[in-house]
Design a protein around this motif. Structure first.
Motif, PDB file in Angstrom:
ATOM      1  N   ARG A 174       4.485   9.358 -14.155  1.00 26.13           N
ATOM      2  CA  ARG A 174       4.758   7.988 -13.721  1.00 26.13           C
ATOM      3  C   ARG A 174       4.404   7.843 -12.247  1.00 26.13           C
ATOM      4  N   GLN A 175       4.131   6.616 -11.898  1.00 25.06           N
ATOM      5  CA  GLN A 175       3.776   6.317 -10.514  1.00 25.06           C
ATOM      6  C   GLN A 175       4.397   4.997 -10.120  1.00 25.06           C
TER       7      GLN A 175
ATOM      8  N   VAL B 242      17.118   1.949 -12.162  1.00 28.09           N
ATOM      9  CA  VAL B 242      16.164   1.178 -11.376  1.00 28.09           C
ATOM     10  C   VAL B 242      15.066   2.082 -10.839  1.00 28.09           C
ATOM     11  N   GLU B 243      15.434   3.291 -10.487  1.00 28.43           N
ATOM     12  CA  GLU B 243      14.438   4.222  -9.937  1.00 28.43           C
ATOM     13  C   GLU B 243      13.468   4.775 -10.980  1.00 28.43           C
ATOM     14  N   ASP B 244      13.675   4.474 -12.242  1.00 34.44           N
ATOM     15  CA  ASP B 244      12.728   4.875 -13.284  1.00 34.44           C
ATOM     16  C   ASP B 244      11.567   3.891 -13.401  1.00 34.44           C
ATOM     17  N   ALA B 245      11.680   2.756 -12.733  1.00 33.35           N
ATOM     18  CA  ALA B 245      10.627   1.757 -12.818  1.00 33.35           C
ATOM     19  C   ALA B 245       9.326   2.299 -12.236  1.00 33.35           C
ATOM     20  N   ALA B 246       8.256   2.183 -12.982  1.00 30.46           N
ATOM     21  CA  ALA B 246       6.961   2.725 -12.571  1.00 30.46           C
ATOM     22  C   ALA B 246       5.935   2.387 -13.638  1.00 30.46           C
ATOM     23  N   VAL B 247       4.693   2.710 -13.333  1.00 26.51           N
ATOM     24  CA  VAL B 247       3.668   2.726 -14.374  1.00 26.51           C
ATOM     25  C   VAL B 247       3.686   4.125 -14.977  1.00 26.51           C
ATOM     26  N   TYR B 248       3.813   4.187 -16.285  1.00 26.26           N
ATOM     27  CA  TYR B 248       3.875   5.463 -16.980  1.00 26.26           C
ATOM     28  C   TYR B 248       2.519   5.763 -17.605  1.00 26.26           C
TER      29      TYR B 248
END
Length: 120
Positions: A39-40, A87-93
């Motif tokens: 993820r990024q 919330v900190e898992d939000a990303a492009v996977y």
């Protein structure tokens, strides 16, 4: 050449769940296939999240261990079940496939286009 298509991203409230899918196609049938997830987040480097190898063994980053689960439906289809999202898992996977095997054609890393996960 291996093509990867991810799906399943979306928006969810903190504490919710999402399941990402990754389908690989185009690789030699005689090669093994490890599939992993990265993820990024904006402004951050791409980071490892989880892996499920060709034998079904899994590994996870410490930040998602116990909340995310990687699985396979078959050799070419993997899932990332994400629960207890923060919330900190939000990303492009991104899904990554790595070929392995004794044949010369069984090498290379391939990436999908990514799927957005938003947690609010």
């Amino acid at each position: 050449q291996v093509q990867l298509v991810e799906s399943g991203g979306g928006s969810v409230q903190a504490g919710g769940s999402l399941r990402l899918s990754c389908v690989a196609s185009g690789g030699p049938n005689y090669c093994g296939l490890d599939m992993s997830w990265y993820r990024q987040a904006p402004g951050a480097e791409r980071e490892f999240v989880a892996i499920i190898n060709g034998e079904g063994l899994t590994g996870y980053s410490e930040s998602v261990k116990g909340r995310f689960n990687a699985s396979k439906e078959n050799k070419n289809t993997s899932f990332l079940q994400m629960s207890g999202l923060k919330v900190e898992d939000a990303a492009v996977y991104f899904c990554k496939a790595q070929l392995y095997g004794s044949a010369r054609a069984c090498m290379g890393d391939y990436w999908g286009q990514g799927t957005q996960v938003t947690v609010s």
